[in-house]
Design a protein around this motif. Structure first.
Motif, short mmCIF file in Angstrom:
data_model
loop_
_atom_site.label_atom_id
_atom_site.label_comp_id
_atom_site.label_asym_id
_atom_site.label_seq_id
_atom_site.Cartn_x
_atom_site.Cartn_y
_atom_site.Cartn_z
N UNK A 254 0.58 -1.10 0.62
CA UNK A 254 0.35 0.03 -0.50
C UNK A 254 0.95 1.66 -0.04
N UNK A 255 1.33 1.35 1.11
CA UNK A 255 2.67 1.89 0.65
C UNK A 255 3.56 2.85 -0.19
N UNK A 256 3.95 1.98 -1.26
CA UNK A 256 4.62 1.95 -2.58
C UNK A 256 3.07 2.51 -3.80
N UNK A 257 1.97 2.06 -3.23
CA UNK A 257 1.05 2.46 -5.01
C UNK A 257 0.86 3.55 -4.50
N UNK A 258 0.49 4.30 -3.42
CA UNK A 258 0.47 5.42 -3.18
C UNK A 258 1.92 6.65 -2.66
N UNK A 259 3.05 6.11 -2.27
CA UNK A 259 3.72 6.81 -2.79
C UNK A 259 4.69 7.01 -4.03
N UNK A 260 3.80 6.24 -4.37
CA UNK A 260 3.91 6.38 -6.65
C UNK A 260 3.13 7.67 -6.21
N UNK A 261 1.70 7.00 -6.55
CA UNK A 261 0.40 8.73 -7.00
C UNK A 261 1.05 9.28 -6.30
N UNK A 262 0.96 9.70 -5.65
CA UNK A 262 1.30 11.37 -4.90
C UNK A 262 2.99 12.34 -5.83
N UNK A 263 3.53 10.98 -5.72
CA UNK A 263 4.82 11.61 -6.01
C UNK A 263 4.89 11.90 -7.24
N UNK A 264 3.83 11.11 -8.29
CA UNK A 264 3.58 11.21 -9.70
C UNK A 264 3.01 12.92 -9.94
N UNK A 265 2.39 12.70 -9.47
CA UNK A 265 1.20 13.90 -9.43
C UNK A 265 0.81 15.34 -8.35
N UNK A 266 2.00 15.59 -7.46
CA UNK A 266 3.05 16.60 -6.89
C UNK A 266 2.94 17.77 -7.04
N UNK A 267 3.17 18.65 -6.12
CA UNK A 267 3.29 20.05 -6.89
C UNK A 267 3.92 20.34 -7.80
#
Ligand code: HEC
Ligand code: HEC
Length: 197
Positions: free
Chosen positions: A101-114
């Protein structure tokens, strides 16, 4: 170790993208937004940052506070927040997740970051200033842009307000926060009402 390799990969992606997109777009979007607001009604609901579009993220990170839009922090800060030790001591709470879960969420956040975002508001949040160098966990509420926008809001309406509690509870005051809408015309502070400055 698999986890640390993954973390390094995320950081590498983050660093690369910082250089690549940081300066690509001008800042005229913000002005357009204000202009249109006075004119046409439809722009009212235009998000300032892209809404959340990942169900895992909404579910795992939206129970204690709003699932903050990824465009509210730069990639490096999301990567720091999503480290296993950081999640275990998450602003005083335990927000630990399985590695999957951590990996999935981290990838999502990083890919769509500010620093990836195309809206001017997101790009504003990409300038973290001194917060990035701080030993404590990064905060949206400590970005320079956030502080500038909120420095006239008195503490009695925030920490002294049982219906708000802290600036981290964006949706207490920004009625459209869950849709990524933060414009000041839609602010309504509990116990105070609309904000006129
Ligand atoms: C168990 C409850 C809980 C969960 C689950 C949780 N958080 Fe938090 N989070 C908190 C608390 C408490 C704070 C600090 C709020 C405050 O200072 O008022 C916080 C603060 C934050 C902040 C800083 C907000 C600011 O002030 O700028 C971010 C970013 C954040 N969380 C991201 C996440 C992410 C990403 C996840 C999912 C991996 C997550 N949170 C899951 C409890 C939680
Ligand atoms: C206590 C109420 C309150 C909370 C909580 C709050 N805000 Fe605000 N916010 C305001 C007010 C009031 C303004 C308008 C300030 C002004 O114009 O003087 C504002 C302005 C903004 C703006 C600029 C809007 C514009 O049109 O220029 C953004 C972006 C924003 N807030 C984002 C956030 C985010 C993200 C969070 C949560 C991390 C948050 N706010 C939490 C009250 C709040």
């Amino acid at each position: 170790m698999r986890t640390s390799t993954k973390t390094i990969a995320i950081l590498a992606i983050a660093l690369l993208s910082l250089g690549a997109v940081g300066l690509a777009v001008g800042d005229s979007d913000d002005d357009d937004h204000e202009k249109h607001e006075k004119g046409g009604g439809w722009v009212k609901s235009r998000p300032d940052v892209a809404p959340v579009a990942n169900a895992t993220y909404s579910q795992e990170c939206g129970s204690c506070h709003l699932a903050y839009q990824p465009g509210l922090l730069p990639a490096l800060d999301w990567a720091r927040i999503m480290g296993p030790d950081a999640l275990a001591d998450h602003y005083g709470d335990d927000a630990s997740l399985s590695d999957a879960l951590r990996g999935e969420i981290a990838s999502y956040l990083v890919a769509n970051s500010a620093d990836q975002g195309t809206s001017s508001r997101s790009r504003a949040f990409a300038f973290v200033g001194e917060a990035a160098a701080d030993a404590a966990l990064p905060r949206i509420t400590r970005t320079r842009y956030f502080v500038n926008k909120h420095d006239e809001v008195p503490a009695r309406l925030v920490t002294g307000n049982p219906e708000v509690g802290s600036f981290s509870q964006c949706n207490s005051c920004h009625r459209g926060a869950d849709k990524g809408i933060y414009n000041e015309d839609q602010v309504s502070i509990p116990g105070h009402g609309r904000w006129d400055d």
